[in-house]
Design a protein around this motif. Structure first.
Motif, mmCIF file in Angstrom:
data_model
loop_
_atom_site.group_PDB
_atom_site.id
_atom_site.type_symbol
_atom_site.label_atom_id
_atom_site.label_comp_id
_atom_site.label_asym_id
_atom_site.label_seq_id
_atom_site.Cartn_x
_atom_site.Cartn_y
_atom_site.Cartn_z
ATOM 1 N N PRO A 275 0.829 -1.203 0.000
ATOM 2 C CA PRO A 275 0.000 0.000 0.000
ATOM 3 C C PRO A 275 0.863 1.253 0.000
ATOM 4 C CG PRO A 275 0.144 -0.871 2.204
ATOM 5 C CD PRO A 275 0.925 -1.816 1.326
ATOM 6 N N ASP A 351 -7.148 -3.601 2.885
ATOM 7 C CA ASP A 351 -5.751 -3.788 2.487
ATOM 8 C C ASP A 351 -5.654 -4.271 1.040
ATOM 9 O OD1 ASP A 351 -5.003 -3.017 4.986
ATOM 10 O OD2 ASP A 351 -4.476 -5.025 5.705
ATOM 11 N N ASP A 354 -6.513 -1.499 -1.352
ATOM 12 C CA ASP A 354 -5.437 -0.515 -1.381
ATOM 13 C C ASP A 354 -4.261 -1.017 -2.218
ATOM 14 O OD1 ASP A 354 -4.330 1.916 -0.786
ATOM 15 O OD2 ASP A 354 -3.569 1.333 1.183
ATOM 16 N N ASN A 357 -5.225 -1.030 -5.882
ATOM 17 C CA ASN A 357 -5.278 0.346 -6.360
ATOM 18 C C ASN A 357 -3.878 0.867 -6.671
ATOM 19 O OD1 ASN A 357 -6.677 2.968 -6.818
ATOM 20 N ND2 ASN A 357 -5.494 3.589 -5.019
ATOM 21 N N THR A 358 -2.904 0.508 -5.832
ATOM 22 C CA THR A 358 -1.522 0.890 -6.090
ATOM 23 C C THR A 358 -1.037 0.301 -7.413
ATOM 24 O OG1 THR A 358 -1.029 1.009 -3.728
ATOM 25 C CG2 THR A 358 0.840 0.754 -5.209
#
Length: 642
Positions: A275, A351, A354, A357-358
């Motif tokens: 993340p 988590d 996230d 998404n990264t």
């Protein structure tokens, strides 16, 4: 262009041309005292530059298959909604498995003989596989290795791949090669290990019982449990922040390394992901103590990849991720504290979202694609390399010439219906003479700039640096074969390095020396006729010695000048330009020899890279007889290009 090895049937260990010492030639730097140097202030200085923006566009159909045959007129390109004129357009197409039958097989080389010749044209893009041990559980690392081997069994010919590893720093596991056998050997090795900073380093349930959980199950006072949980959560937060820092540092290093390689680069990044932000944890007494955000550093890394023409394809090495709350390792938490299940489910979902998404942000910012929630990692590799090797390159000069450091949005559209376009979405319009405000700690790397008047010495140093980087693609402008043999038996070593070697300050013995014998294709060297009626050629032989981390430990640069009649040239180069020299490496450990020939008149290179472990067990050759006509050249001891 395909070339034959007909000039290189063998490797003689002697020099048969008249080599004039470099010291007898006009110095390359400085001037004779008889020719005064003009004052720089008396010479007019002209500066002219053109700002070019390079955009690689991958075009796929509804089945994500590459679309070929498009023309420049099929694309429209805007920057900040302003139409731009496409100055240059080129389509790049990868080889397919069916193309393998079109090219002759690679000739078999005897032990100790290496060449940069390939019978296959190399694909337009180069590919890097990054195994992220720092952020990936051990079980997932093993699965990635299996999937890579499955991919390599059907890889298209001419696919140029390098393999890197990431622990707390970046490691080169295998430099660029098109040989699938070499890649399979690396993929078969057990290079994975347990991450020191990963909470679930082995790859069990994903949510582990902590010491606080055990204390709670034993019925200890709530305030003691809360204090222990606070400590554990802060420790985990610090570990995540360290993982982010190490990962971004390695990514920046890799981006700068790849920036010296021309054209598109595809980075396939196998990771358990990480993340870029840590949200407040409401399960502890002080939820905000763990809050951290690496958004700015992450953005800078993405921008550096985009400027270096690197498209990132993140692949979730864990495959299809499922909720672990029902596993035997965690169910005992929930009988005593049913609310804990809801907290764990929410944390797992947050988590995972996230992390994915990264991955999406990294892919979108660089023109790649993220792969997650799939167990078909070999198919992900194939798709990423297929898309990344079939693309269109568009360049344009921005209608807005201001270099104000602001982000410029790019939009590319196609007149072809039913296709999807993948490309980087923008760039920072940085002034090349100023450090970007958002990248003050990083080297200047803005959009491509072509200077009308440039420094020849600077360009040569840059090309030398790119050609001699450890593990980088080996140029084949000059085709050659080299023989590499140790000068002593495997169990023996020497106290001193070979003559003329230039060791770095920290390099210590004992040493093992190697005879390096060259056979160079003469048709790739520039021969010039001078008024004296002789034929001249000017080139240098360069050897760099690297340790496994890519640190230079020794080098040797020998400049050679041929001056002969046409008849002598024809007779003496019939079997290639041949020469021999010696280089030393520390006897303990593995090292890598980067061996090159550099045509000084055209700034062309031929390079071969050899691991010392591949030749250490070979028998040393007999001493080479030196012909009376040869003259020992001067060996330059100038510092290696930095």
């Amino acid at each position: 262009m395909l070339r034959s090895l007909k000039y290189l049937p063998g490797l003689a260990l002697s020099a048969s041309l008249l080599f004039v010492p470099a010291s007898a030639q006009t110095p390359q730097t400085g001037q004779s005292s008889a020719t005064p140097k003009p004052s720089s202030s008396s010479l007019p200085t002209l500066h002219a530059s053109t700002q070019l923006v390079v955009v690689d566009v991958v075009v796929t159909d509804k089945n994500r298959k590459p679309v070929h045959g498009l023309k420049a007129s099929d694309f429209t390109l805007t920057e900040e909604n302003a139409p731009q004129t496409i100055k240059h357009f080129e389509e790049h197409t990868a080889l397919t498995a069916a193309d393998a039958t079109k090219f002759p097989a690679m000739p078999t080389m005897p032990p100790g003989i290496f060449t940069n010749f390939t019978p296959e044209p190399v694909n337009g893009a180069v590919n890097v596989l990054l195994f992220d041990v720092l952020n990936t559980p051990v079980t997932a690392q093993q699965y990635v290795r299996q999937q890579l081997l499955a991919y390599l069994n059907s890889a298209a010919p001419g696919t140029r791949i390098a393999i890197f590893g990431l622990t707390t720093h970046l490691i080169i596991l295998q430099g660029f090669t098109t040989d699938p056998a070499v890649l399979k050997a690396i993929a078969s090795k057990r290079f994975g290990k347990t991450s020191p900073l990963l909470q679930d380093a082995v790859g069990g349930s994903g949510i582990q019982n902590s010491q606080a959980d055990d204390m709670e199950d034993m019925g200890l006072p709530a305030d003691i449990v809360a204090n222990v949980r606070q400590f554990e959560t802060e420790t985990q937060s610090n570990q995540v922040q360290l993982r982010v820092k190490y990962t971004l540092d390695a990514m920046n290093q890799l981006a700068r390394y790849l920036s010296s390689i021309p054209g598109r680069k595809n980075l396939i990044w196998f990771s358990g992901s990480f993340p870029i932000s840590i949200l407040p944890d409401t399960s502890i007494k002080d939820p905000f103590v763990v809050v951290a955000n690496s958004e700015s550093e992450f953005r800078d890394t993405v921008n550096l990849f985009a400027r270096s023409q690197v498209a990132v394809y993140p692949v979730d090495a864990r495959g299809l991720v499922t909720s672990p709350v029902d596993s035997a390792a965690t169910t005992r938490n929930y009988g005593r504290n049913p609310g804990r299940m809801t907290q764990d489910l929410n944390k797992f979902a947050g988590d995972t979202a996230d992390e994915h998404n990264t991955m999406d942000q990294m892919a979108e910012g660089t023109g790649g694609r993220a792969f997650y929630n799939t167990n078909g990692l070999s198919q992900a590799i194939a798709s990423a390399l297929d898309e990344g090797s079939n693309f269109y390159t568009l360049t344009y000069t921005p209608a807005n010439p201001d270099r104000d450091g602001k982000f410029r949005k790019i939009k590319v559209q196609s007149a072809r219906k039913g296709v999807s376009l993948t490309y980087r979405r923008g760039y920072y319009a940085d002034d090349p003479d100023k450090a970007p405000s958002h990248l003050k700690s990083q080297p200047k790397q803005s959009t491509v700039t072509d200077a009308a008047v440039t420094s020849s010495a600077a360009n040569t140093q840059q090309s030398m640096r790119a050609a001699m980087m450890r593990g980088s693609p080996t140029p084949s402008d000059i085709v050659m074969k080299v023989g590499v043999y140790p000068t002593v038996k495997p169990a023996q070593s020497e106290d001193k390095p070979a003559a003329g070697n230039v060791l770095t300050e920290k390099t210590r013995g004992p040493f093992r020396s190697y005879n390096i014998t060259y056979a160079i294709n003469p048709t790739d060297i520039t021969f010039l006729r001078t008024p004296d009626g002789k034929i001249h050629a000017d080139f240098e032989l360069v050897i760099f010695v690297y340790d496994p981390d890519g640190v230079l430990v020794n080098h040797l640069v020998t400049e050679l000048h041929i001056a002969s009649s046409l008849e002598e040239i024809r007779k003496n180069v019939a079997h290639g330009i041949q020469y021999s020299q010696q280089i030393s490496a520390p006897a303990k450990g593995q090292y890598f020899l980067r061996i090159a020939v550099h045509d000084l008149n055209r700034d062309h290179y031929g390079v071969v890279e050899v691991a010392t472990s591949d030749v250490n067990n070979l028998a040393p050759p007999l001493p080479p007889p030196m012909p009376a006509s040869s003259v020992t050249p001067a060996t330059t001891t100038s510092p290696a290009p930095q």
